[in-house]
Design an enzyme around this catalytic site. Structure first.
Site, mmCIF file in Angstrom:
data_model
loop_
_atom_site.group_PDB
_atom_site.id
_atom_site.type_symbol
_atom_site.label_atom_id
_atom_site.label_comp_id
_atom_site.label_asym_id
_atom_site.label_seq_id
_atom_site.Cartn_x
_atom_site.Cartn_y
_atom_site.Cartn_z
ATOM 1 N N HIS A 151 -34.470 63.140 67.711
ATOM 2 C CA HIS A 151 -34.140 61.797 68.182
ATOM 3 C C HIS A 151 -33.466 61.852 69.534
ATOM 4 O O HIS A 151 -33.773 61.072 70.429
ATOM 5 C CB HIS A 151 -33.231 61.114 67.150
ATOM 6 C CG HIS A 151 -32.933 59.686 67.457
ATOM 7 N ND1 HIS A 151 -32.117 59.305 68.492
ATOM 8 C CD2 HIS A 151 -33.359 58.549 66.862
ATOM 9 C CE1 HIS A 151 -32.051 57.975 68.513
ATOM 10 N NE2 HIS A 151 -32.791 57.500 67.538
ATOM 11 N N GLY A 168 -39.680 55.080 59.901
ATOM 12 C CA GLY A 168 -38.959 53.997 60.543
ATOM 13 C C GLY A 168 -39.676 53.714 61.849
ATOM 14 O O GLY A 168 -40.763 54.234 62.090
ATOM 15 N N VAL A 169 -39.060 52.898 62.686
ATOM 16 C CA VAL A 169 -39.707 52.485 63.934
ATOM 17 C C VAL A 169 -40.024 53.694 64.826
ATOM 18 O O VAL A 169 -41.092 53.763 65.429
ATOM 19 C CB VAL A 169 -38.828 51.461 64.692
ATOM 20 C CG1 VAL A 169 -39.459 51.074 66.020
ATOM 21 C CG2 VAL A 169 -38.627 50.215 63.839
#
Lengths: 130, 130
Positions: free
Chosen positions: B6, B70-71
């Site tokens: 991330h 998730g997105v």
């Protein structure tokens, strides 16, 4: 064991935490396992702490299902647990007695995580080659 | 293997991704492993894709070191990879040839994750009882 999840508006985090709690319960009978969420989902961490006060436990271990350290791990969750910042151990008040509370590390870098990434890679490649 | 993280302002996510990449490399010689970050850290996913174009590989497998869908997993990373939404396979242009690109799942609920949570719990309890 209180298994703590971040919580999310999407269903995936809740699903991950709840399924992992079930998988842990299948692996061992050593713990009463309750999943609790820091935010956005229920049951909350606070609700599950209350639920644990009604259990006959000799220790509470809090395991955060988070990838790595950060503000949530270092600050938000310790606050919910009543742990002073930086402390990993405290006490948990049950109905009439105090038991130790220990706060475990998040996932972190671990050979098991490396193995899991290899497994996910192999699974994806296997889908490509039917 | 492109191991995607991330990215974070704090050092912990970068550390996790880079250490896990090393642990994977220690486990197997099957992959050239490069860690790349979606945001906030370098090298970026884009930079590492460019680096892979200079390698002699026969397939690119992209493994996201994220907890769950998730997105980011469903939208942001596929965009960086040039994958249409919902597609798990595509092609990757190397110097003069095209190789398959496969996009693996994030961590997800897995018995290995359950095992890792149990290990983190045991480690925390062991610290309490010296």
């Amino acid at each position: 064991m209180l298994l703590v999840g971040h919580g999310s508006k999407l269903p995936y985090n809740k699903e991950l935490i709840e399924t992992t709690a079930r998988l842990i319960a299948e692996k061992t009978g050593d713990y009463i396992i309750k999943p609790g969420f820091m935010s956005l989902n229920t049951p909350t961490v606070e609700e599950q702490l209350e639920a644990f006060r009604r259990e006959d436990i000799e220790m509470l271990v809090v395991v955060p299902l988070f990838l790595a350290k950060g503000v949530h791990i270092n600050q938000d969750i310790p606050e919910l647990l009543g742990l002073p910042k930086g402390e990993r151990c405290g006490t948990f008040q049950l109905n009439g007695k105090a038991v130790p509370l220990v706060y475990a590390n998040p996932i972190g870098s671990d050979p098991l995580l490396a193995e899991l990434m290899l497994k996910n890679a192999s699974d994806a490649i296997a889908e490509l080659k039917p």
